[in-house]
Design a protein around this motif. Structure first.
Motif, PDB file in Angstrom:
ATOM      1  N   SER A  15      72.804 -30.383  71.892  1.00  0.00           N
ATOM      2  CA  SER A  15      71.262 -30.250  71.837  1.00  0.00           C
ATOM      3  C   SER A  15      70.713 -31.877  72.209  1.00  0.00           C
ATOM      4  O   SER A  15      69.758 -31.963  72.810  1.00  0.00           O
ATOM      5  CB  SER A  15      70.738 -29.617  70.480  1.00  0.00           C
ATOM      6  N   THR A  19      68.687 -32.558  75.810  1.00  0.00           N
ATOM      7  CA  THR A  19      67.189 -33.102  75.756  1.00  0.00           C
ATOM      8  C   THR A  19      67.093 -34.436  76.346  1.00  0.00           C
ATOM      9  O   THR A  19      66.049 -34.629  77.084  1.00  0.00           O
ATOM     10  CB  THR A  19      66.762 -33.177  74.016  1.00  0.00           C
ATOM     11  N   VAL A 183      66.668 -24.993  76.720  1.00  0.00           N
ATOM     12  CA  VAL A 183      65.558 -25.735  76.164  1.00  0.00           C
ATOM     13  C   VAL A 183      65.541 -25.006  74.557  1.00  0.00           C
ATOM     14  O   VAL A 183      65.316 -25.976  73.568  1.00  0.00           O
ATOM     15  CB  VAL A 183      64.339 -25.442  76.916  1.00  0.00           C
ATOM     16  N   ALA A 186      68.333 -25.690  72.273  1.00  0.00           N
ATOM     17  CA  ALA A 186      68.410 -27.035  71.650  1.00  0.00           C
ATOM     18  C   ALA A 186      67.455 -27.297  70.524  1.00  0.00           C
ATOM     19  O   ALA A 186      67.658 -27.782  69.614  1.00  0.00           O
ATOM     20  CB  ALA A 186      68.175 -28.012  72.789  1.00  0.00           C
ATOM     21  N   ILE A 187      66.207 -26.748  70.719  1.00  0.00           N
ATOM     22  CA  ILE A 187      64.975 -26.875  69.952  1.00  0.00           C
ATOM     23  C   ILE A 187      65.549 -26.048  68.466  1.00  0.00           C
ATOM     24  O   ILE A 187      65.124 -26.648  67.407  1.00  0.00           O
ATOM     25  CB  ILE A 187      63.641 -26.358  70.374  1.00  0.00           C
ATOM     26  N   TRP A 201      58.907 -20.971  71.682  1.00  0.00           N
ATOM     27  CA  TRP A 201      59.864 -21.814  72.488  1.00  0.00           C
ATOM     28  C   TRP A 201      60.700 -21.378  73.581  1.00  0.00           C
ATOM     29  O   TRP A 201      60.987 -22.008  74.523  1.00  0.00           O
ATOM     30  CB  TRP A 201      61.027 -22.216  71.423  1.00  0.00           C
TER      31      TRP A 201
END
Length: 234
Positions: A15, A19, A183, A186-187, A201
């Motif tokens: 993650s 990022t 995306v 990872a969040i 998200w």
């Protein structure tokens, strides 16, 4: 070490590295868009980066992050296959709510890495690396000579070839699929999500992936179209 042996640790490394790579993609996109509006501005950025120590150091760090991201992706893929055991050989329909991209992230990643090598051979190798070797001119396959810091000329040269344009569009599409899952995943791994925010998200991930895809595709198609009319119609 838990970052290597723990499933949560591996996902955390994935993650964080993902990022960082996303932020680099956005930076790279902003550079490429600048080339559309001003070749001089783009070449100024290339000169500020080039073979300067800070750019070389950043390149080494970036290469390390890419390697870590790919290695950990392979580790997680092998871990998941081992956990599934014989079930991985069964032909099952995709579970509801699970995207095609999420089931094929490693394969998509391999495609992205393969095209990255093409990109590096066309740009980084003939720009920053050529500068490091002390070359003031780079001779391309058709005899064209360019200065290593003339990034706009490199873009114009490669994106006038249809096969290169098609190859890069495939690369951008692979990036889109990768980012639409990567995306928000990872969040979520970083703990910045819940049931309410997960859908938001996911939407944000789709928007970011689409903007990156359209941005890079626009630059590629712009220079290809420009080459078709001899650079006089844009």
């Amino acid at each position: 070490m838990w970052l290597i042996h723990s499933s949560i640790g591996r996902k955390l490394v994935m993650s964080i590295s993902g990022t960082v790579l996303l932020l680099f993609l956005l930076f790279h996109l902003s550079m490429n868009v600048a080339a559309v509006f001003s070749a001089e501005a783009y070449n100024t950025i290339c000169a500020l980066l080039g073979a300067n120590w800070y750019a070389v150091a950043a390149t080494v760090v970036l290469a390390g992050i890419i390697a870590i991201h790919f290695i950990y992706a392979a580790m997680i893929t092998l871990q998941n296959r081992k956990a599934r055991g014989n079930d991985r050989y069964a032909v099952n329909s995709r579970p509801k709510g699970v995207s095609w991209a999420s089931q094929n992230m490693f394969v998509i990643g391999v495609v992205i890495l393969g095209f990255l090598l093409l990109h590096l051979s066309q740009f980084w190798y003939k720009m920053m690396f050529a500068e490091l070797l002390g070359y003031h001119e780079v001779t391309l396959c058709d005899g064209t000579t360019l200065h290593p810091q003339d990034g706009a000329a490199f873009i114009g040269y490669y994106f006038r070839h249809l096969w290169v344009v098609i190859a890069y569009l495939i690369w951008y599409a692979a990036l889109w699929f990768h980012l639409t899952h990567g995306v928000w995943s990872a969040i979520q791994t970083l703990g910045w999500s819940n049931q309410v925010w997960l859908k938001r998200w996911k939407l944000a991930g789709n928007v970011i992936a689409t903007l990156i895809f359209l941005g890079f595709a626009f630059v590629t198609l712009f220079f290809y179209a420009k080459s078709l009319c001899g650079g006089n119609c844009c």
